[in-house]
Design an enzyme around this catalytic site. Sequence first.
Site, PDB file in Angstrom:
ATOM      1  N   TYR A   1      -4.660   3.664   8.534  1.00  0.00           N
ATOM      2  CA  TYR A   1      -5.807   3.437   8.164  1.00  0.00           C
ATOM      3  C   TYR A   1      -6.462   3.936   9.938  1.00  0.00           C
ATOM      4  O   TYR A   1      -6.507   5.022  10.489  1.00  0.00           O
ATOM      5  CB  TYR A   1      -6.116   1.784   7.897  1.00  0.00           C
ATOM      6  CG  TYR A   1      -5.138   1.630   7.254  1.00  0.00           C
ATOM      7  CD1 TYR A   1      -5.756   2.528   5.379  1.00  0.00           C
ATOM      8  CD2 TYR A   1      -4.345   0.887   6.949  1.00  0.00           C
ATOM      9  CE1 TYR A   1      -5.076   1.591   4.622  1.00  0.00           C
ATOM     10  CE2 TYR A   1      -3.631   0.365   5.995  1.00  0.00           C
ATOM     11  CZ  TYR A   1      -3.635   0.818   4.558  1.00  0.00           C
ATOM     12  OH  TYR A   1      -3.145   0.899   3.607  1.00  0.00           O
TER      13      TYR A   1
ATOM     14  N   VAL B   1       1.150  -4.063   3.702  1.00  0.00           N
ATOM     15  CA  VAL B   1       1.132  -5.101   4.698  1.00  0.00           C
ATOM     16  C   VAL B   1       2.560  -5.977   4.174  1.00  0.00           C
ATOM     17  O   VAL B   1       2.625  -7.030   4.869  1.00  0.00           O
ATOM     18  CB  VAL B   1       0.583  -5.793   3.737  1.00  0.00           C
ATOM     19  CG1 VAL B   1      -1.282  -5.369   4.605  1.00  0.00           C
ATOM     20  CG2 VAL B   1      -0.486  -6.140   3.014  1.00  0.00           C
TER      21      VAL B   1
ATOM     22  N   TYR C   1      -4.560  -2.444  -9.593  1.00  0.00           N
ATOM     23  CA  TYR C   1      -4.833  -2.397  -9.043  1.00  0.00           C
ATOM     24  C   TYR C   1      -3.221  -3.302  -8.187  1.00  0.00           C
ATOM     25  O   TYR C   1      -2.060  -2.378  -7.194  1.00  0.00           O
ATOM     26  CB  TYR C   1      -5.400  -2.153  -7.502  1.00  0.00           C
ATOM     27  CG  TYR C   1      -6.105  -1.981  -6.271  1.00  0.00           C
ATOM     28  CD1 TYR C   1      -5.213  -1.191  -5.507  1.00  0.00           C
ATOM     29  CD2 TYR C   1      -5.564  -3.828  -5.714  1.00  0.00           C
ATOM     30  CE1 TYR C   1      -5.475  -0.560  -4.229  1.00  0.00           C
ATOM     31  CE2 TYR C   1      -5.418  -3.236  -4.548  1.00  0.00           C
ATOM     32  CZ  TYR C   1      -5.366  -1.975  -3.626  1.00  0.00           C
ATOM     33  OH  TYR C   1      -4.886  -2.635  -2.234  1.00  0.00           O
TER      34      TYR C   1
ATOM     35  N   LYS D   1       0.710   3.227  -3.210  1.00  0.00           N
ATOM     36  CA  LYS D   1      -1.034   4.059  -3.187  1.00  0.00           C
ATOM     37  C   LYS D   1      -0.605   5.457  -3.350  1.00  0.00           C
ATOM     38  O   LYS D   1      -1.168   6.112  -3.666  1.00  0.00           O
ATOM     39  CB  LYS D   1      -2.039   3.612  -2.417  1.00  0.00           C
ATOM     40  CG  LYS D   1      -2.231   2.627  -2.282  1.00  0.00           C
ATOM     41  CD  LYS D   1      -3.040   2.103  -1.314  1.00  0.00           C
ATOM     42  CE  LYS D   1      -3.925   0.854  -0.839  1.00  0.00           C
ATOM     43  NZ  LYS D   1      -4.672   0.460   0.258  1.00  0.00           N
TER      44      LYS D   1
ATOM     45  N   SER E   1       0.713  -1.556  -0.048  1.00  0.00           N
ATOM     46  CA  SER E   1      -0.064   0.163   0.452  1.00  0.00           C
ATOM     47  C   SER E   1       0.569   1.636  -0.275  1.00  0.00           C
ATOM     48  O   SER E   1       0.120   2.164  -0.207  1.00  0.00           O
ATOM     49  CB  SER E   1      -1.121  -0.396   0.991  1.00  0.00           C
ATOM     50  OG  SER E   1      -2.159  -0.835   1.176  1.00  0.00           O
TER      51      SER E   1
HETATM   52  N1  GLN Z   1      -2.648  -4.882  -2.054  1.00  0.00           N
HETATM   53  C1  GLN Z   1      -2.959  -5.386  -0.206  1.00  0.00           C
HETATM   54  C2  GLN Z   1      -4.065  -5.045  -0.575  1.00  0.00           C
HETATM   55  O1  GLN Z   1      -4.662  -4.760  -1.316  1.00  0.00           O
HETATM   56  C3  GLN Z   1      -2.324  -3.716   0.269  1.00  0.00           C
HETATM   57  C4  GLN Z   1      -3.580  -3.308   1.876  1.00  0.00           C
HETATM   58  C5  GLN Z   1      -2.216  -2.813   2.898  1.00  0.00           C
HETATM   59  O2  GLN Z   1      -1.045  -2.584   2.098  1.00  0.00           O
HETATM   60  N2  GLN Z   1      -2.540  -2.738   3.276  1.00  0.00           N
HETATM   61  O3  GLN Z   1      -5.526  -6.008   0.537  1.00  0.00           O
END
Ligand code: GLN
Length: 304
Positions: free
Chosen positions: A240, A258, A188, A66, A63
């Site tokens: 988050y 993650v 994505y 992003k 993430s």
């Molecule tokens: N690729 C992961 C997902 O979509 C990204 C989530 C993350 O890194 N928090 O669940």
Amino acid sequence: MKYSDIFSQIYFDLENRPDLGQVASYIPELKNVDPAMFGVHLTTVDNCEYSFGDSEVKFSIQSIAKVLSLTMAYTLEGENLWKRVGVEPSGTSFNSLVQLEHNKGIPRNPLINGGALVIADVLISHFENPKQELLNFIRLVSNNESIDFCERIQASEKETGFCNAALVNLMKSYGNIENDVEEVLDFYYNLCSIEMTCKELSRTFLYLANNGIVPATQQEIICPSMSKRINAIMQLCGFYDEAGEFSFKVGLPGKSGVGGGIIAIHPHKYSIAVWSPKLNLKGNSNKGIWFLESFTSALETSIF
Ligand code: GLN
């Protein structure tokens, strides 16, 4: 004391704490990482660099990427972007569906999965070959032609990405996704599969510490006002339902993934990347947050 001396001191202090957390397993390929890995790299806006541990081992930035797709979409859409995605903290987990229905398909911010899927849709609408354009953009920002997607991670996430499929379908039902849902999901998953080392990650995010300009090349990626706004979004939404806690403990804008990576920015000073794969219950790197908390406490500087 040099930053690298502070790094080793904090690391050895952390060794006395219980080794809590779990490596992410809901994306099967992410399980294949050594949980003991630990790396840090800090780059200052005047290009001084400090590292510790496994700072040159590639990992899945997940993430954290992003923020890069958001930067790209923001340069293309300007303020129109905020018609399709908000800038408010979510207070929910990264893949929560509940709030999205309540908000009629407009995700609360671009750093939760729903928001990042809308950003993916924006990029797909702009380009003939969005995957290549994204990679070119990330290589430009990172000043590194070797940055790439990881096909194994991408395929593994696709196999188990039922929740992301639910999010994108829900948004499509509200008219907030223009393209085919499978195309949005594929793009994505590619975005999330980007791999970097702590050193590469820290260098890549330096533009957000330097008013939108890559210090090494003097390339302007975004204007200072956009850089301010992306930092603000990271501060409020980067972790988050743990964003308040990160702000409280570390006092810097940041973003987690993650894969166990965290990037944090001290505007006008430095960008620091930490990697430790074991995650806490909120899906953020356990040791990574501890480390950054100790680091800004030791320096007695944060944005506050
Ligand atoms: N690729 C992961 C997902 O979509 C990204 C989530 C993350 O890194 N928090 O669940």
